[in-house]
Motif scaffolding. Structure first.
Motif, PDB file in Angstrom:
ATOM      1  N   LYS A 442       0.851  -1.193   0.000  1.00  0.00           N
ATOM      2  CA  LYS A 442       0.000   0.000   0.000  1.00  0.00           C
ATOM      3  C   LYS A 442       0.890   1.249   0.000  1.00  0.00           C
ATOM      4  O   LYS A 442       2.102   1.152   0.211  1.00  0.00           O
ATOM      5  N   PRO A 443       0.289   2.430  -0.204  1.00  0.00           N
ATOM      6  CA  PRO A 443       1.107   3.652  -0.217  1.00  0.00           C
ATOM      7  C   PRO A 443       1.902   3.839   1.063  1.00  0.00           C
ATOM      8  O   PRO A 443       1.384   3.681   2.169  1.00  0.00           O
ATOM      9  N   LEU A 444       3.162   4.144   0.896  1.00  0.00           N
ATOM     10  CA  LEU A 444       4.075   4.481   1.985  1.00  0.00           C
ATOM     11  C   LEU A 444       4.527   5.919   1.810  1.00  0.00           C
ATOM     12  O   LEU A 444       4.442   6.474   0.714  1.00  0.00           O
ATOM     13  N   THR A 445       4.995   6.527   2.876  1.00  0.00           N
ATOM     14  CA  THR A 445       5.544   7.872   2.732  1.00  0.00           C
ATOM     15  C   THR A 445       6.736   7.842   1.783  1.00  0.00           C
ATOM     16  O   THR A 445       6.887   8.697   0.909  1.00  0.00           O
ATOM     17  N   ASP A 593       1.680  16.379   6.992  1.00  0.00           N
ATOM     18  CA  ASP A 593       0.246  16.505   7.238  1.00  0.00           C
ATOM     19  C   ASP A 593      -0.554  16.255   5.961  1.00  0.00           C
ATOM     20  O   ASP A 593      -1.588  15.580   5.978  1.00  0.00           O
ATOM     21  N   LYS A 594      -0.046  16.791   4.864  1.00  0.00           N
ATOM     22  CA  LYS A 594      -0.749  16.589   3.594  1.00  0.00           C
ATOM     23  C   LYS A 594      -0.726  15.121   3.183  1.00  0.00           C
ATOM     24  O   LYS A 594      -1.707  14.590   2.670  1.00  0.00           O
ATOM     25  N   PHE A 595       0.431  14.446   3.432  1.00  0.00           N
ATOM     26  CA  PHE A 595       0.510  13.025   3.106  1.00  0.00           C
ATOM     27  C   PHE A 595      -0.556  12.235   3.859  1.00  0.00           C
ATOM     28  O   PHE A 595      -1.273  11.416   3.280  1.00  0.00           O
ATOM     29  N   HIS A 596      -0.687  12.479   5.146  1.00  0.00           N
ATOM     30  CA  HIS A 596      -1.669  11.732   5.942  1.00  0.00           C
ATOM     31  C   HIS A 596      -3.097  12.053   5.508  1.00  0.00           C
ATOM     32  O   HIS A 596      -3.973  11.171   5.505  1.00  0.00           O
ATOM     33  N   ASP A 597      -3.330  13.293   5.125  1.00  0.00           N
ATOM     34  CA  ASP A 597      -4.665  13.659   4.618  1.00  0.00           C
ATOM     35  C   ASP A 597      -4.967  12.913   3.317  1.00  0.00           C
ATOM     36  O   ASP A 597      -6.098  12.445   3.111  1.00  0.00           O
ATOM     37  N   LEU A 598      -3.964  12.794   2.460  1.00  0.00           N
ATOM     38  CA  LEU A 598      -4.143  12.085   1.186  1.00  0.00           C
ATOM     39  C   LEU A 598      -4.409  10.598   1.421  1.00  0.00           C
ATOM     40  O   LEU A 598      -5.264   9.996   0.776  1.00  0.00           O
ATOM     41  N   VAL A 599      -3.692   9.994   2.360  1.00  0.00           N
ATOM     42  CA  VAL A 599      -3.906   8.576   2.688  1.00  0.00           C
ATOM     43  C   VAL A 599      -5.324   8.382   3.215  1.00  0.00           C
ATOM     44  O   VAL A 599      -6.038   7.451   2.810  1.00  0.00           O
ATOM     45  N   THR A 608       4.462  14.024  -6.092  1.00  0.00           N
ATOM     46  CA  THR A 608       4.488  15.490  -6.200  1.00  0.00           C
ATOM     47  C   THR A 608       3.358  16.145  -5.406  1.00  0.00           C
ATOM     48  O   THR A 608       3.381  17.362  -5.207  1.00  0.00           O
ATOM     49  N   ASP A 609       2.401  15.338  -4.943  1.00  0.00           N
ATOM     50  CA  ASP A 609       1.255  15.894  -4.219  1.00  0.00           C
ATOM     51  C   ASP A 609       1.574  16.252  -2.773  1.00  0.00           C
ATOM     52  O   ASP A 609       0.788  16.938  -2.119  1.00  0.00           O
ATOM     53  N   TYR A 610       2.695  15.764  -2.255  1.00  0.00           N
ATOM     54  CA  TYR A 610       2.999  16.076  -0.851  1.00  0.00           C
ATOM     55  C   TYR A 610       4.465  16.482  -0.670  1.00  0.00           C
ATOM     56  O   TYR A 610       5.059  16.275   0.379  1.00  0.00           O
ATOM     57  N   MET A 611       5.019  17.114  -1.703  1.00  0.00           N
ATOM     58  CA  MET A 611       6.400  17.583  -1.578  1.00  0.00           C
ATOM     59  C   MET A 611       6.408  18.990  -0.980  1.00  0.00           C
ATOM     60  O   MET A 611       5.418  19.733  -1.040  1.00  0.00           O
ATOM     61  N   ALA A 612       7.552  19.341  -0.372  1.00  0.00           N
ATOM     62  CA  ALA A 612       7.716  20.653   0.254  1.00  0.00           C
ATOM     63  C   ALA A 612       9.109  21.182  -0.056  1.00  0.00           C
ATOM     64  O   ALA A 612      10.026  20.430  -0.395  1.00  0.00           O
ATOM     65  N   ALA A 613       9.267  22.494   0.063  1.00  0.00           N
ATOM     66  CA  ALA A 613      10.534  23.145  -0.301  1.00  0.00           C
ATOM     67  C   ALA A 613      11.671  22.722   0.632  1.00  0.00           C
ATOM     68  O   ALA A 613      11.490  22.571   1.841  1.00  0.00           O
ATOM     69  N   THR A 614      12.841  22.538   0.044  1.00  0.00           N
ATOM     70  CA  THR A 614      14.041  22.184   0.798  1.00  0.00           C
ATOM     71  C   THR A 614      14.727  23.461   1.280  1.00  0.00           C
ATOM     72  O   THR A 614      14.948  24.377   0.484  1.00  0.00           O
TER      73      THR A 614
END
Length: 649
Positions: A442-445, A593-599, A608-614
């Motif tokens: 299943k989807p993983l981080t 937080d966005k990753f968990h919301d998407l799951v 690309t839906d849960y990436m953030a600036a470095t």
């Protein structure tokens, strides 16, 4: 005149009475008279420290007495509570006297647990070696009770053994006092007499005790005097050398198994993955065993960021909070016997699941409980604030990469679901031998595949896989990775003389799995063993890793670029340019937080839906080298070590 004689006589009487009273109070103890009469030679004595490990105040009182005695002889020592002393400063010291109490179950008092644990960790840290405390002189006096039998003064005995193993030299043998035997003061005074005597000229020019015996153990004492702290010590995965536990403990574990089962590794007819011998081996290395096949440990980077001293490479590359990361596995078994194995193959091996299986909810609950218990032990450690400690008690990330092959566990998807329900991110590493398991995940981080070599011959030599069709499984695993929508990573471990020249062969593998990222890390040397011929010559410098990474990026003709680095871990990150570099800004970090919301939403999503600036400090080539400037950089003073060659960048 008679009046004058009478006055003079009274003065003489008062003076005599005063002198007698003074003499009585100052010299009522024969031992004290003897110690007071000792004077130190005119030789300069280095300023040192007196550390006390105390719970009820007894050791503190004795340490104060020693401090006063030395001060009266013109020697200035600092008196320090081990609870507030940072053990990482020990290599900077030249002379330390320790008065140490043994508390419950042979352990040090809670306030000094970190001090004792740090020493135990350092002994097992193959990167530290036996020269860390070279030139360090010390003496230890133990305070305990003989009613505890073998555990009498276990802490003091453990400290002596550990400091000696790190290169320290005793100026006096271990002193031992029994709080219930009525001779504590006398035993301490005898030990103090030896200390004063050594400082009075019984030390050779090289700093080694000349007149008193240096060793305090025979082989029997060493085996029977070990503290129970060794069973609870906290060490990191990258710090262990896979040492086999004492024969006595292994036998005890086997006896316990025979009492609870049938002695053949089976309980209620089902085979246990963790046999008594394996359990003893892993617990000796600091693992907390969960049920019959899982484990959890606290990472040194977790402790580092708890202390505000910086996070691991995943903090620099992906923005995890290292002090809130739990390192665990639902399967201690593995299908490879890699030459750079951190455990030296003390964990079980297998090609398929053939053991009793524990419930995934139980595993997650117990892992969190054990992890938070280990975090609580950091309370009061120098640098640990209440805010960071409370954050650490609520893990937000889980690295499913502790040991073994987590993807072998039949209920791995259910376990990942349980972590995500608790909004704990998942970083899972697989060894590329179970392609069907990768397909069904299943989807993983973030999903990793270990790419330890680029050719069939070198993979066989390095990973030493159990499967005969290991290469086909390896290629199929990379192919399966290509079909995943979430973040995927090739994890390369460079071993000088084995795979560091295979730039072209590695690049050919990129098109098979098309990973989002490629982590390139220098191998961690784990000491010598019968199963590995690696030496420090096989460990690349950070400059070597950077050069290899830049060559790979060049070979990709812009498809991948070097995005980040973590110099401390000798680790570099390549990232897909078009995907994670937008208008010149890297986006390798994760919006958790966005990753968990998407799951939770149940809909399909991609990396690309849960990436953030470095942040700029993590980008490759930054002056910080991947070190978070909000953390406090702590540099250890290295003595008696050859300096490493200058590294590029």
């Amino acid at each position: 005149m008679p009046s004058s004689l009478s006055s003079f006589s009274a003065r003489v009487t008062l003076l005599a009475l005063f002198s007698a009273t003074t003499f009585y109070f100052l010299y009522k103890s024969r031992r004290l008279r003897h110690l007071k009469s000792l004077t130190l030679s005119s030789k300069p004595v280095p300023r040192g420290k007196i550390l006390f490990v105390s719970q009820t105040g007894t050791s503190k009182t004795l340490a104060q007495r020693l401090h006063n005695l030395l001060a009266s002889n013109g020697v200035v020592f600092d008196l320090v509570d081990a609870h507030s002393y940072d053990p990482e400063d020990l290599p900077k010291e030249t002379l330390v006297l320790i008065v140490a109490s043994t508390w419950e179950d042979g352990n040090p008092p809670p306030g000094a647990r970190f001090f004792a644990t740090w020493l135990a960790e350092s002994v097992k840290d193959f990167r530290v070696g036996a020269l860390l405390l070279k030139g360090f002189r010390f003496g230890v006096f133990g305070v305990g009770s003989r009613v505890y039998g073998e555990r009498f003064n276990a802490v003091a005995k453990g400290l002596v053994k550990q400091i000696r193993d790190l290169g320290g030299s005793e100026i006096v043998p271990l002193g031992e006092g029994d709080v219930d035997g009525g001779e504590l003061d006398l035993d301490f005074e005898k030990w103090c007499e030896k200390v004063v005597g050594v400082l009075n000229g019984k030390v050779l020019e090289n700093g080694v005790n000349g007149d008193l015996e240096c060793g305090v153990y025979d082989s029997k004492e060493e085996s029977e005097g070990e503290s129970d702290l060794e069973e609870e010590e906290i060490v990191d995965l990258e710090d262990i050398a896979g040492k086999v536990p004492p024969r006595k403990k292994t036998a005890a574990a086997a006896a316990e198994s025979n009492a609870n089962g049938n002695g053949n590794g089976k309980v209620n007819g089902q085979r246990e993955m963790v046999t008594p011998v394996i359990r003893a081996n892993l617990e000796k290395q600091g693992y907390k065993i969960i049920g019959s096949h899982s484990g959890v440990k606290i990472c040194r980077w977790t402790k580092s960021q708890l202390r505000g001293r910086g996070g691991c490479y995943k903090h620099s590359f992906y923005g995890i909070e290292s002090h809130r990361c739990m390192e665990a596995t639902p399967s201690l078994a593995c299908a490879n016997k890699c030459v750079f194995c951190w455990r030296h193959h003390t964990n079980p091996v297998g090609k398929s699941w053939q053991w009793k299986m524990d419930d995934p909810i139980e595993i997650v609950n117990t892992a969190i409980e054990l992890h938070t218990n280990m975090i609580k032990q950091m309370k009061g450690v120098p640098g640990v604030t209440l805010e960071r400690l409370n954050e650490g008690l609520t893990p937000r990330h889980c690295a499913l990469s502790l040991v073994g092959e987590p993807i072998m566990y039949p209920e791995i998807n259910a376990l990942v679901d349980e972590l995500h329900k608790r909004r704990i991110s998942t970083f899972l590493v697989t060894n590329a031998q179970f392609p069907d398991k990768i397909k069904s995940m299943k989807p993983l981080t973030q999903l990793y595949v270990s790419v330890d070599a680029a050719t069939k011959e070198s993979l066989k030599a390095i990973d030493r896989p159990l499967f005969g069709d290991f290469w086909e499984r390896f290629i199929d695993s990379l192919t399966a990775l290509k079909e995943k929508h979430q973040r995927t990573v090739y994890r390369l471990t460079l071993v000088k003389g084995w795979n560091i020249e295979d730039v072209d062969a590695y690049y050919k593998l990129f098109s098979i799995g098309e990973p989002d990222f490629v982590e390139i890390k220098g191998v961690t040397y784990c000491g010598s063993s019968a199963t590995s011929k690696l030496t420090m010559e096989n460990v690349p410098w950070h400059a070597d890793v950077k050069a290899f990474s830049e060559a790979l990026a060049t070979k990709s003709q812009g498809e991948y670029e070097v995005a980040c680095e973590h110099a401390h871990s000798c680790c570099v990150l390549l990232a897909k340019t078009k995907k994670f570099k937008i208008d010149g800004q890297w986006y390798t970090w994760i919006d958790y937080d966005k990753f968990h919301d998407l799951v939770a939403s149940g809909r399909t999503f991609d990396s690309t839906d849960y990436m953030a600036a470095t942040p700029s400090w993590a980008v490759y080539g930054a002056e910080e080298g991947g070190f978070d400037p909000e953390q406090l950089r702590y540099r250890k003073e290295r003595r008696h070590h050859k300096s490493s060659p200058k590294q590029a960048g």
